[in-house]
Design an enzyme around this catalytic site. Structure first.
Site, PDB file in Angstrom:
ATOM      1  N   HIS A  55      40.467  44.192  41.895  1.00 50.35           N
ATOM      2  CA  HIS A  55      40.691  43.173  40.872  1.00 50.35           C
ATOM      3  C   HIS A  55      39.921  41.910  41.273  1.00 50.35           C
ATOM      4  O   HIS A  55      40.121  41.399  42.385  1.00 50.35           O
ATOM      5  CB  HIS A  55      42.167  42.810  40.787  1.00 50.35           C
TER       6      HIS A  55
ATOM      7  N   HIS B 242      40.088  50.828  42.812  1.00 54.52           N
ATOM      8  CA  HIS B 242      39.529  49.720  42.034  1.00 54.52           C
ATOM      9  C   HIS B 242      39.909  48.412  42.704  1.00 54.52           C
ATOM     10  O   HIS B 242      40.894  48.337  43.450  1.00 54.52           O
ATOM     11  CB  HIS B 242      40.043  49.742  40.584  1.00 54.52           C
TER      12      HIS B 242
ATOM     13  N   ASN C 217      45.011  46.935  45.417  1.00 51.48           N
ATOM     14  CA  ASN C 217      46.385  47.395  45.570  1.00 51.48           C
ATOM     15  C   ASN C 217      46.330  48.851  46.015  1.00 51.48           C
ATOM     16  O   ASN C 217      45.704  49.676  45.349  1.00 51.48           O
ATOM     17  CB  ASN C 217      47.147  47.278  44.247  1.00 51.48           C
TER      18      ASN C 217
ATOM     19  N   HIS D 270      42.984  55.638  41.037  1.00 51.67           N
ATOM     20  CA  HIS D 270      41.521  55.710  41.176  1.00 51.67           C
ATOM     21  C   HIS D 270      41.130  54.351  41.734  1.00 51.67           C
ATOM     22  O   HIS D 270      41.405  53.320  41.096  1.00 51.67           O
ATOM     23  CB  HIS D 270      40.882  56.009  39.802  1.00 51.67           C
TER      24      HIS D 270
ATOM     25  N   GLY E 179      51.515  48.249  45.080  1.00 55.83           N
ATOM     26  CA  GLY E 179      51.501  47.968  43.643  1.00 55.83           C
ATOM     27  C   GLY E 179      50.438  48.711  42.864  1.00 55.83           C
ATOM     28  O   GLY E 179      50.138  48.344  41.722  1.00 55.83           O
TER      29      GLY E 179
ATOM     30  N   CYS F 285      42.319  61.374  34.694  1.00 53.36           N
ATOM     31  CA  CYS F 285      42.244  60.094  35.412  1.00 53.36           C
ATOM     32  C   CYS F 285      41.699  59.044  34.444  1.00 53.36           C
ATOM     33  O   CYS F 285      40.587  59.186  33.930  1.00 53.36           O
ATOM     34  CB  CYS F 285      41.364  60.197  36.649  1.00 53.36           C
TER      35      CYS F 285
ATOM     36  N   ASP G 275      40.197  43.689  32.511  1.00 57.15           N
ATOM     37  CA  ASP G 275      41.527  44.280  32.586  1.00 57.15           C
ATOM     38  C   ASP G 275      42.204  44.149  31.216  1.00 57.15           C
ATOM     39  O   ASP G 275      42.138  43.105  30.572  1.00 57.15           O
ATOM     40  CB  ASP G 275      42.376  43.582  33.662  1.00 57.15           C
TER      41      ASP G 275
ATOM     42  N   THR H  15      48.943  51.208  40.427  1.00 54.30           N
ATOM     43  CA  THR H  15      49.462  51.988  39.300  1.00 54.30           C
ATOM     44  C   THR H  15      48.465  53.004  38.774  1.00 54.30           C
ATOM     45  O   THR H  15      48.863  53.979  38.149  1.00 54.30           O
ATOM     46  CB  THR H  15      49.903  51.062  38.146  1.00 54.30           C
TER      47      THR H  15
ATOM     48  N   HIS I  91      35.369  59.509  41.800  1.00 58.03           N
ATOM     49  CA  HIS I  91      36.831  59.463  41.891  1.00 58.03           C
ATOM     50  C   HIS I  91      37.256  59.432  43.361  1.00 58.03           C
ATOM     51  O   HIS I  91      37.072  60.401  44.092  1.00 58.03           O
ATOM     52  CB  HIS I  91      37.483  60.658  41.201  1.00 58.03           C
TER      53      HIS I  91
HETATM   54  P1  AMP Z   1      46.699  48.539  39.820  1.00 55.32           P
HETATM   55  O1  AMP Z   1      48.106  48.176  39.410  1.00 55.32           O
HETATM   56  O2  AMP Z   1      46.171  47.786  40.984  1.00 55.32           O
HETATM   57  O3  AMP Z   1      46.545  50.049  39.948  1.00 55.32           O
HETATM   58  O4  AMP Z   1      45.782  48.068  38.613  1.00 55.32           O
HETATM   59  C1  AMP Z   1      45.611  48.798  37.443  1.00 55.32           C
HETATM   60  C2  AMP Z   1      45.114  47.829  36.409  1.00 55.32           C
HETATM   61  O5  AMP Z   1      44.537  48.576  35.345  1.00 55.32           O
HETATM   62  C3  AMP Z   1      46.206  46.949  35.792  1.00 55.32           C
HETATM   63  O6  AMP Z   1      45.890  45.575  36.012  1.00 55.32           O
HETATM   64  C4  AMP Z   1      46.154  47.309  34.302  1.00 55.32           C
HETATM   65  O7  AMP Z   1      46.370  46.203  33.464  1.00 55.32           O
HETATM   66  C5  AMP Z   1      44.756  47.874  34.148  1.00 55.32           C
HETATM   67  N1  AMP Z   1      44.563  48.816  33.056  1.00 55.32           N
HETATM   68  C6  AMP Z   1      45.379  49.837  32.709  1.00 55.32           C
HETATM   69  N2  AMP Z   1      44.849  50.516  31.663  1.00 55.32           N
HETATM   70  C7  AMP Z   1      43.668  49.910  31.364  1.00 55.32           C
HETATM   71  C8  AMP Z   1      42.664  50.130  30.380  1.00 55.32           C
HETATM   72  N3  AMP Z   1      42.744  51.139  29.497  1.00 55.32           N
HETATM   73  N4  AMP Z   1      41.593  49.296  30.359  1.00 55.32           N
HETATM   74  C9  AMP Z   1      41.510  48.284  31.240  1.00 55.32           C
HETATM   75  N5  AMP Z   1      42.409  48.024  32.198  1.00 55.32           N
HETATM   76  C10 AMP Z   1      43.487  48.817  32.259  1.00 55.32           C
HETATM   77 ZN    ZN Z   2      39.290  58.939  38.675  1.00 54.74          ZN
END
Ligand code: AMP
Ligand code: ZN
Length: 115
Positions: A103, A101, A88, A99, A94, A5, A31, A96, A47
């Site tokens: 924004h 989080h 998200n 885990h 949306g 993860c 981000d 991705t 997690h």
């Molecule tokens: P979500 O699409 O809501 O799951 O947001 C995931 C976010 O994680 C996206 O805005 C990515 O740009 C960000 N992200 C992915 N990998 C990393 C990383 N290594 N460090 C910081 N942010 C990341």
């Molecule tokens: Zn996790």
């Protein structure tokens, strides 16, 4: 910690990130692909896959995340103009990274509704 993860690894210090806030419950990082001048991710250290996986025991954690988001917004000087706190959830939402989080987005005017 869940193996493989991304955000568990960042919270454990195994993958580098720009940390803007950390305490025993959460970490906040910039981000890597910012969608606004301020784009911070607030991530619980525990997690939890998504908002669909929370229960009543997570209530203090979720309240804590909002409190810290509000404080960070003040520190980052986006409170006066306004900002957005976004989760998200799931494929159509949306999400991705699986885990939980949030924004924190600010520093420019944000449109509504989202795409
Ligand atoms: P979500 O699409 O809501 O799951 O947001 C995931 C976010 O994680 C996206 O805005 C990515 O740009 C960000 N992200 C992915 N990998 C990393 C990383 N290594 N460090 C910081 N942010 C990341
Ligand atoms: Zn996790």
């Amino acid at each position: 910690m869940t193996v493989d993860c991304l955000f568990c690894k960042i919270a454990a210090g195994q993958i580098p990130a720009v940390i803007v806030y950390e305490d025993e419950k959460i970490i906040a990082i910039n981000d890597i692909n910012p969608a606004a001048p301020v784009h911070v991710l607030l991530i619980p250290k525990e997690h939890i896959a998504s908002l669909a996986d929370i229960n009543e025991q997570h209530s203090p954690l979720l309240a804590h995340i909002q409190l810290i988001a509000s404080k960070l917004a003040k520190d980052l000087k986006i409170t006066e103009q306004g900002y957005r706190l976004v989760n998200n959830c799931g494929i159509w939402g949306g999400q991705t990274v699986l885990h939980l989080h949030y924004h924190l987005l600010g520093g420019r005017e944000l449109s509504w509704p989202p795409g």
